[in-house]
Design a protein around this motif. Structure first.
Motif, PDB file in Angstrom:
ATOM      1  N   THR A  15      -8.286   2.206  -8.555  1.00 25.89           N
ATOM      2  CA  THR A  15      -8.865   0.855  -8.529  1.00 25.89           C
ATOM      3  C   THR A  15      -8.764   0.246  -7.138  1.00 25.89           C
ATOM      4  O   THR A  15      -9.711  -0.365  -6.643  1.00 25.89           O
ATOM      5  N   LEU A  16      -7.639   0.437  -6.492  1.00 23.45           N
ATOM      6  CA  LEU A  16      -7.446  -0.098  -5.148  1.00 23.45           C
ATOM      7  C   LEU A  16      -8.397   0.558  -4.164  1.00 23.45           C
ATOM      8  O   LEU A  16      -8.973  -0.109  -3.296  1.00 23.45           O
ATOM      9  N   ARG A  17      -8.620   1.860  -4.291  1.00 24.60           N
ATOM     10  CA  ARG A  17      -9.557   2.557  -3.397  1.00 24.60           C
ATOM     11  C   ARG A  17     -10.973   2.014  -3.556  1.00 24.60           C
ATOM     12  O   ARG A  17     -11.701   1.851  -2.580  1.00 24.60           O
TER      13      ARG A  17
ATOM     14  N   TYR B 193       0.830  -1.212   0.000  1.00 18.45           N
ATOM     15  CA  TYR B 193       0.000   0.000   0.000  1.00 18.45           C
ATOM     16  C   TYR B 193       0.864   1.262   0.000  1.00 18.45           C
ATOM     17  O   TYR B 193       0.496   2.276  -0.600  1.00 18.45           O
TER      18      TYR B 193
ATOM     19  N   TYR C  85       1.604   1.524  -3.723  1.00 17.86           N
ATOM     20  CA  TYR C  85       0.538   1.578  -4.724  1.00 17.86           C
ATOM     21  C   TYR C  85      -0.783   2.120  -4.177  1.00 17.86           C
ATOM     22  O   TYR C  85      -1.823   1.973  -4.810  1.00 17.86           O
TER      23      TYR C  85
END
Length: 198
Positions: free
Chosen positions: A122-124, A114, A117
């Motif tokens: 997209t991760l959020r 984290y 990245y």
């Protein structure tokens, strides 16, 4: 040898499982923790009450209620209380290690990823979706824990439940003060009702 005798029958009438060993405690709590995205309570109740039948629904509710009065996270307290109930201090250590060991390794790895990245959109969105699923699971387990209480049709218990919910959830009164009033009242009411019944 278990420190206590497991109940002969659970709430549904099926035979209760024998007390878990140290390895079983570690593996069971490791599975709970690895499945418990957003909260382990859902998986803990499912494993302990429904899958392994180590406790009845009422025993689980009572044990989890006790864990609210101990310092620290409730599910960690549950692992220690549950493990020590069946296997003493080694059982408490095995359940505690199973609950916290695997997630600690995973969270450490995820924290490193984290840091590199975490700004990706997209991760959020993925994390937002996980949080919604966790809320749904929490509501599901609250309903399951509420069913045994409603089946008993105990007006004092139901009244106290509603009163505490209103005090903490609606009126936003401090939980320690609410519990300082609710706990002695609950104990006194239970004692008087049982004395009257005998």
């Amino acid at each position: 040898m278990a420190l206590i005798d497991a109940p002969d029958r659970d709430a549904g009438g099926a035979a209760a499982a024998p007390a878990p060993g140290l390895g079983e405690l570690f593996v069971a709590f490791a599975k709970m923790s690895l499945a418990g995205f957003g909260g382990v309570l859902v998986w803990a109740r499912r494993a302990i009450v429904e899958q392994h039948r180590w406790m009845t629904a009422d025993e689980f509710n009572e044990t989890f209620a006790l864990c609210h009065f101990l310092p620290g996270p409730n599910i960690v307290n549950l692992s220690v209380v549950f493990g020590s109930r069946f296997r003493g201090i080694p059982g408490a250590v095995a359940a505690f290690a199973g609950l916290l060991g695997p997630p600690l390794l995973i969270v450490t790895l995820l924290a490193v990823l984290y840091a590199h990245y975490g700004e990706l959109e997209t991760l959020r969105r993925i994390l937002a979706g996980v949080s919604y699923a966790a809320i749904g699971l929490l509501f599901a387990v609250v309903f399951k824990m509420l069913v045994p209480l409603l089946r008993k049709r105990d007006p004092v218990a139901i009244g106290l439940l509603v009163a505490v919910f209103v005090a903490v959830g609606v009126l936003r009164l401090p939980m320690p003060w609410v519990l300082a009033v609710a706990v002695p009242f609950s104990i006194a009411a239970t004692y008087l009702l049982r004395r009257r019944a005998t």
